[in-house]
Write a protein that holds these residues in place. Structure first.
Motif, short mmCIF file in Angstrom:
data_model
loop_
_atom_site.label_atom_id
_atom_site.label_comp_id
_atom_site.label_asym_id
_atom_site.label_seq_id
_atom_site.Cartn_x
_atom_site.Cartn_y
_atom_site.Cartn_z
N PRO A 188 5.54 23.98 -10.09
CA PRO A 188 6.23 23.50 -8.28
C PRO A 188 7.67 23.25 -9.07
O PRO A 188 8.31 23.24 -8.03
N ARG A 189 8.41 23.31 -10.48
CA ARG A 189 9.44 23.25 -10.18
C ARG A 189 10.36 24.69 -10.92
O ARG A 189 11.48 25.06 -11.46
N LEU A 190 9.76 26.22 -11.21
CA LEU A 190 10.57 27.25 -11.20
C LEU A 190 11.77 27.21 -10.27
O LEU A 190 12.46 28.32 -11.74
N LYS A 191 11.86 27.19 -9.26
CA LYS A 191 13.41 27.65 -8.97
C LYS A 191 14.13 26.44 -9.93
O LYS A 191 15.41 26.80 -9.23
N ARG A 192 13.80 25.28 -10.43
CA ARG A 192 15.09 24.64 -10.79
C ARG A 192 15.53 25.25 -12.15
O ARG A 192 15.23 26.31 -12.92
N GLN A 193 17.28 24.95 -12.95
CA GLN A 193 17.65 25.45 -14.01
C GLN A 193 16.49 24.38 -14.85
O GLN A 193 16.76 23.41 -14.82
N ILE A 194 15.52 24.72 -15.73
CA ILE A 194 14.87 23.88 -16.79
C ILE A 194 14.96 24.43 -18.39
O ILE A 194 15.37 25.68 -18.32
N ASP A 195 15.33 23.73 -19.51
CA ASP A 195 15.66 24.32 -20.57
C ASP A 195 14.35 22.77 -21.05
O ASP A 195 13.77 22.13 -20.60
N VAL A 196 14.26 23.53 -22.45
CA VAL A 196 13.13 23.02 -23.35
C VAL A 196 12.96 21.65 -23.51
O VAL A 196 12.43 21.33 -23.74
N GLY A 197 14.67 21.30 -23.35
CA GLY A 197 14.90 19.77 -23.57
C GLY A 197 14.03 18.85 -22.72
O GLY A 197 13.38 18.00 -22.75
N GLN A 198 14.46 19.63 -20.90
CA GLN A 198 14.03 19.07 -19.92
C GLN A 198 12.07 18.89 -19.85
O GLN A 198 11.49 18.23 -19.95
N MET A 199 11.22 19.71 -20.67
CA MET A 199 10.51 20.25 -21.02
C MET A 199 9.62 19.30 -21.74
O MET A 199 8.42 18.54 -21.61
N ALA A 200 10.01 19.02 -23.22
CA ALA A 200 9.74 17.83 -24.23
C ALA A 200 9.92 16.37 -23.79
O ALA A 200 8.55 15.85 -23.43
N ALA A 201 11.09 16.26 -23.31
CA ALA A 201 10.77 14.84 -22.63
C ALA A 201 10.00 14.35 -21.80
O ALA A 201 9.60 13.26 -21.21
N ALA A 202 9.60 15.92 -20.69
CA ALA A 202 8.27 15.30 -19.81
C ALA A 202 7.41 15.07 -20.56
O ALA A 202 6.42 14.10 -19.59
N PHE A 203 7.17 15.43 -21.50
CA PHE A 203 6.06 14.91 -22.26
C PHE A 203 5.93 13.91 -23.27
O PHE A 203 5.06 14.01 -24.66
N ALA A 204 6.80 13.37 -23.53
CA ALA A 204 7.88 12.36 -24.63
C ALA A 204 6.77 12.96 -25.99
O ALA A 204 6.34 12.52 -26.33
N VAL A 205 7.00 14.80 -25.94
CA VAL A 205 6.96 14.79 -27.37
C VAL A 205 8.65 15.77 -28.19
O VAL A 205 9.75 15.94 -26.82
N SER A 206 8.79 15.24 -29.65
CA SER A 206 10.15 16.16 -30.00
C SER A 206 10.49 18.16 -29.52
O SER A 206 8.87 18.16 -29.28
N VAL A 207 10.99 18.61 -29.37
CA VAL A 207 11.96 20.03 -28.33
C VAL A 207 10.37 20.72 -30.12
O VAL A 207 10.20 21.81 -29.84
N ARG A 208 10.91 20.28 -31.23
CA ARG A 208 10.46 21.24 -32.65
C ARG A 208 8.61 20.91 -32.15
O ARG A 208 7.77 21.95 -32.45
#
Length: 344
Positions: A252-272
């Motif tokens: 549902p967020r494909l139209k937004r500008q999303i970076d890897v940091g935001q993805m990681a933060a959404a699941f409370a994990v580090s980027v690595r």
């Protein structure tokens, strides 16, 4: 009209459906023609080094003819190389130097194509009309030097190996089949039937190919177009895994500008950690997953009646037509308008 010779090249350990799937498509096209009171358009022939009974990886054998002498015996014919075990790892009878040399000579006089590009000095018109592969059969054509500089596809599990072994190729990740000049490559196993139906359409017209697909009870053009391996299927494999959860979060967020940091933060994990777990679960990076989802969304939009390329680019998250064209060219080997014309 003289029937078109279809030579299906097999060897010990070939994948059964890679050869029998296309063979059945052409046989069914013959049935359709015969029922309409027309001459059969194809003559189907299995061939292998030495001929005789050849065992497939399924344990089922097929009777074959010896390899025909390259030249007039193959004039105007279509060669289809089946995939098989061990090709991606370089360990297969299909890569026997003698067989590879035969494939080189068979393609040397490509008729109606640009075989001279792969076999300089060949006498045109005295050889194959088309040279094709199913699944890992692309490794044979690549080893023979026929695909240099071309767009190609193979089974999704072997694409990385093909790219590593043959950096001179442009390996597409998500295509069902690709035509580049007189050379055709297709994805894993059942994709050989998609390729064969496209050849029937090329030879006999859309109506004949559609009738053949109906009789076979298969899609003439697969819903979802050229996408070979769906992120949706990956997510279904483990809906509770991070890949499945991230897929659900991204859609549902494909139209937004999303970076890897935001993805990681959404699941409370580090980027690595996000990178590591996605690689473990699905063999993709976060950026690759986002691109796949946007590509699938764009393909679905372009298949809708009345959808413009501009709207599809905006609604799928690519932002503009330029970005969408670049993604389609890189991932599918076609521009969005061509995709829409074919699958819309």
């Amino acid at each position: 009209m003289k029937p078109i010779d279809i030579w299906l090249l097999v060897y010990p350990g070939f994948v059964l459906l890679d050869a029998t799937g296309p063979a059945q498509v052409f046989a069914t096209a013959n049935d359709e023609a015969r029922d309409a009171g027309l001459p059969e358009p194809y003559r189907i022939r299995m061939t292998a080094p030495g001929g005789g009974l050849v065992a497939s990886s399924a344990g089922v054998g097929v009777m074959t003819e010896p390899l025909p002498r390259p030249g007039r015996a193959l004039a105007g014919a279509t060669l289809i190389v089946a995939g098989g075990r061990g090709l991606g790892g370089g360990d297969s009878p299909a890569l026997d130097p003698a067989m590879v040399r035969w494939v080189q000579r068979a393609a040397a006089g490509m008729a109606g194509g640009d075989g001279a590009r792969s076999a300089p000095g060949a006498a045109g018109g005295q050889g194959l009309r088309r040279c094709c592969s199913v699944c890992t059969g692309a490794f044979v054509l690549a080893r023979a030097g026929l695909l240099r500089g071309r767009s190609v596809v193979t089974h999704w599990m072997d694409a990385a190996a093909l790219r590593a072994q043959h950096p001179e190729l442009r390996v597409l990740d998500d295509a069902i089949y690709v035509k580049d000049g007189a050379y055709y490559t297709s994805a894993g196993i059942a994709a050989g039937m998609d390729l064969a139906l496209s050849l029937v359409e090329e030879d006999q017209g859309r109506g004949a190919a559609l009738d053949t697909a109906k009789r076979l009870v298969v899609f003439f053009k697969r819903p979802g177009g050229q996408r070979q391996f769906s992120s949706e299927l990956l997510a279904q494999a483990d809906p509770q895994g991070l890949h499945g959860q991230l897929t659900d979060w991204l859609r549902p967020r494909l139209k937004r500008q999303i970076d890897v940091g935001q993805m990681a933060a959404a699941f409370a994990v580090s980027v690595r950690t996000l990178h590591r777990r996605l690689q473990q679960e699905a063999g993709v990076s976060p950026a690759q997953l986002l691109l796949r989802l946007r590509m699938e969304a764009a393909c679905g939009l372009l298949e809708r009646p009345g959808m413009s390329v501009k709207r599809a680019a905006s609604q799928s998250g690519f932002g503009n037509e330029y970005n969408l064209r670049r993604a389609f060219s890189a991932q599918l080997g076609v521009v969005p308008s061509a995709y829409q014309q074919r699958f819309g």
